[in-house]
Design a protein around this motif. Structure first.
Motif, PDB file in Angstrom:
ATOM      1  N   GLN A   1     -98.683 -18.514  -7.722  1.00 57.41           N
ATOM      2  CA  GLN A   1     -99.042 -17.213  -8.277  1.00 57.41           C
ATOM      3  C   GLN A   1     -99.453 -17.328  -9.737  1.00 57.41           C
ATOM      4  O   GLN A   1    -100.439 -16.732 -10.173  1.00 57.41           O
ATOM      5  CB  GLN A   1     -97.860 -16.251  -8.147  1.00 57.41           C
ATOM      6  CG  GLN A   1     -97.610 -15.754  -6.736  1.00 57.41           C
ATOM      7  CD  GLN A   1     -96.458 -14.763  -6.729  1.00 57.41           C
ATOM      8  OE1 GLN A   1     -95.399 -15.023  -7.285  1.00 57.41           O
ATOM      9  NE2 GLN A   1     -96.660 -13.640  -6.091  1.00 57.41           N
TER      10      GLN A   1
ATOM     11  N   ASN B  92     -87.695 -12.995  -5.327  1.00 56.00           N
ATOM     12  CA  ASN B  92     -88.586 -11.847  -5.106  1.00 56.00           C
ATOM     13  C   ASN B  92     -88.925 -11.134  -6.402  1.00 56.00           C
ATOM     14  O   ASN B  92     -90.061 -10.677  -6.592  1.00 56.00           O
ATOM     15  CB  ASN B  92     -87.935 -10.864  -4.119  1.00 56.00           C
ATOM     16  CG  ASN B  92     -87.970 -11.369  -2.699  1.00 56.00           C
ATOM     17  OD1 ASN B  92     -88.810 -12.186  -2.330  1.00 56.00           O
ATOM     18  ND2 ASN B  92     -87.038 -10.897  -1.878  1.00 56.00           N
TER      19      ASN B  92
ATOM     20  N   ILE C 176     -93.182 -19.805  -7.441  1.00 55.76           N
ATOM     21  CA  ILE C 176     -94.140 -18.975  -8.184  1.00 55.76           C
ATOM     22  C   ILE C 176     -95.266 -19.775  -8.829  1.00 55.76           C
ATOM     23  O   ILE C 176     -96.162 -19.185  -9.440  1.00 55.76           O
ATOM     24  CB  ILE C 176     -93.434 -18.139  -9.268  1.00 55.76           C
ATOM     25  CG1 ILE C 176     -92.855 -19.049 -10.366  1.00 55.76           C
ATOM     26  CG2 ILE C 176     -92.366 -17.246  -8.652  1.00 55.76           C
ATOM     27  CD1 ILE C 176     -92.338 -18.284 -11.567  1.00 55.76           C
TER      28      ILE C 176
ATOM     29  N   PHE D 239     -91.474 -13.211  -7.988  1.00 58.66           N
ATOM     30  CA  PHE D 239     -92.747 -13.006  -7.303  1.00 58.66           C
ATOM     31  C   PHE D 239     -93.478 -11.792  -7.843  1.00 58.66           C
ATOM     32  O   PHE D 239     -94.703 -11.784  -7.975  1.00 58.66           O
ATOM     33  CB  PHE D 239     -92.509 -12.805  -5.798  1.00 58.66           C
ATOM     34  CG  PHE D 239     -92.502 -14.076  -5.003  1.00 58.66           C
ATOM     35  CD1 PHE D 239     -93.297 -15.147  -5.341  1.00 58.66           C
ATOM     36  CD2 PHE D 239     -91.692 -14.180  -3.890  1.00 58.66           C
ATOM     37  CE1 PHE D 239     -93.287 -16.318  -4.599  1.00 58.66           C
ATOM     38  CE2 PHE D 239     -91.670 -15.348  -3.138  1.00 58.66           C
ATOM     39  CZ  PHE D 239     -92.467 -16.426  -3.500  1.00 58.66           C
TER      40      PHE D 239
END
Length: 394
Positions: free
Chosen positions: A25, A142, A22, A145
């Motif tokens: 991101q 996930n 991550i 994310f």
């Protein structure tokens, strides 16, 4: 004979892999409320700062693709280390930048290093964990994310508001340092449980490309275009929401958080719809998003602009269906092969991030207002996804 992996070892490695995954991101979303501040800082235009999202994603997607290819043939732990060091070097450049060109180059270097963390950590997870552990580990990743891009703008707002814009990038640098320390801490465990790379990876991958490449590319591009809708919003939202409606950075971060919650709810709904075929859920979600995008575009063109409520309703519903579609696309692509999972994971990330980069870049090309630019771009992306869905076969 290897001893069973302890619960502590499993969660330590999962936590390390999640942070590595991550970082990219977080480094993108955390400074989005400060696009205008950065433009003023570098005596630049906000469009240049907005494009920093696209150029990062291009570098990130290329890195993720290439590192996925390479990691099956090299020591994955060392590869992760080098990628993390490159990411930290790019972050340091961004932190110390005194002009826009240095800032943009730093973002490219960040992307090149950050992409390694996603592909290689997935490859290691596949190699280290059994099926049950892998499912749990990827589920945790996930969730991160989905949540990280929503939490990051709020964290960035708090840090930037209290300590200045540069402090945001120092925070990202500290996250990279923490990931580095965690990687060292689980190094011996990774060595203990890592299996040798398969000697048949290349031949299996070539056979997969020969037999299934059209379907793989179709699913990848169709899902990547939907992911582009998400990054359209991330890129243009500061102009579309903060500037036009004069909202505070805190309110902007809260609205972004709600958008991510809709994505999470969509992903949970996808699990509940287990009885429906994965390909059916993906195609229907694409069609719903296209219909919604057409309606939103017509409203925007017809009224000359859109109210904040209309923008948010469109984004939240679209994010819900994208939350259904994205895990479906990953399941479809990874389902093509077990032995070439690293290659397929790299392709998945490449298509998704390329679509994200396209959405982030195209929305900045329009000279019209930000809402009209957003509506036209998202309509084009969703239409492209539905057209490509025609070529997807079971």
């Amino acid at each position: 004979m290897k001893l069973p992996m302890s619960r502590h070892a499993f969660y330590s490695m999962t936590g390390t892999f999640t942070i590595l995954s991550i970082l990219g991101q977080v480094s993108t979303s955390i400074y989005s409320p400060f696009f205008y501040d950065l433009a003023i800082m570098y005596s630049s235009h906000v469009r240049v700062i907005e494009k920093s999202v696209a150029i990062f994603l291009i570098a990130f997607s290329i890195s993720q693709l290439l590192s996925g290819f390479i990691c099956d043939y090299v020591n994955k732990q060392s590869f992760l280390l080098y990628g993390l060091l490159v990411f930290m070097a790019g972050t340091a450049m961004v932190t110390l930048a005194d002009k826009e060109s240095t800032f943009l180059i730093g973002r490219i270097i960040q992307g090149l290093g950050g992409g390694v963390g996603v592909s290689v950590s997935r490859g290691l997870s596949r190699q280290l964990f059994n099926e049950k552990q892998l499912n749990i580990s990827l589920s945790i990743t996930n969730i991160a994310f989905a949540i990280a891009p929503a939490i990051a703008p709020l964290v960035g707002t708090l840090i930037g508001g209290c300590f200045g814009v540069s402090a945001i990038f120092y925070f990202v640098l500290m996250m990279g340092l923490m990931a580095l320390l965690l990687l060292f801490s689980v190094g011996s465990t990774i060595n203990q449980y890592t299996s040798p790379n398969s000697a048949n990876v290349l031949s299996d991958t070539l056979a997969l490309i020969k037999n299934s490449i059209v379907n793989i590319v179709s699913v990848g591009v169709a899902s990547g275009l939907l992911y582009g809708v998400v990054f359209c919003f991330i890129t243009i939202a500061p102009s579309m929401v903060m500037q036009q409606f004069e909202l505070s950075k805190t309110m902007f971060s809260i609205y972004s958080l709600f958008a991510t919650l809709c994505f999470v709810v969509g992903s949970l709904t996808n699990i509940r719809l287990a009885a429906i075929a994965t390909i059916t859920k993906f195609k229907l979600s694409s069609i719903f998003i296209l219909g919604l995008s057409l309606l939103f575009c017509l409203v925007t063109i017809g009224t000359g602009d859109a109210e904040l409520v209309a923008i948010l309703i469109y984004c939240y519903i679209a994010f819900f269906f994208i939350g259904i579609a994205m895990p479906c696309s990953v399941t479809m692509i990874l389902g093509f092969s077990k032995t070439s999972a690293g290659f397929l994971a790299a392709l998945t990330g490449f298509f998704h991030l390329t679509g994200a980069a396209a959405g982030a870049y195209f929305v900045t090309l329009f000279t019209a207002g930000p809402t009209l630019s957003f509506s036209v771009t998202t309509m084009a992306l969703s239409m492209g996804s539905v057209v490509i869905c025609v070529f997807i076969r079971k």
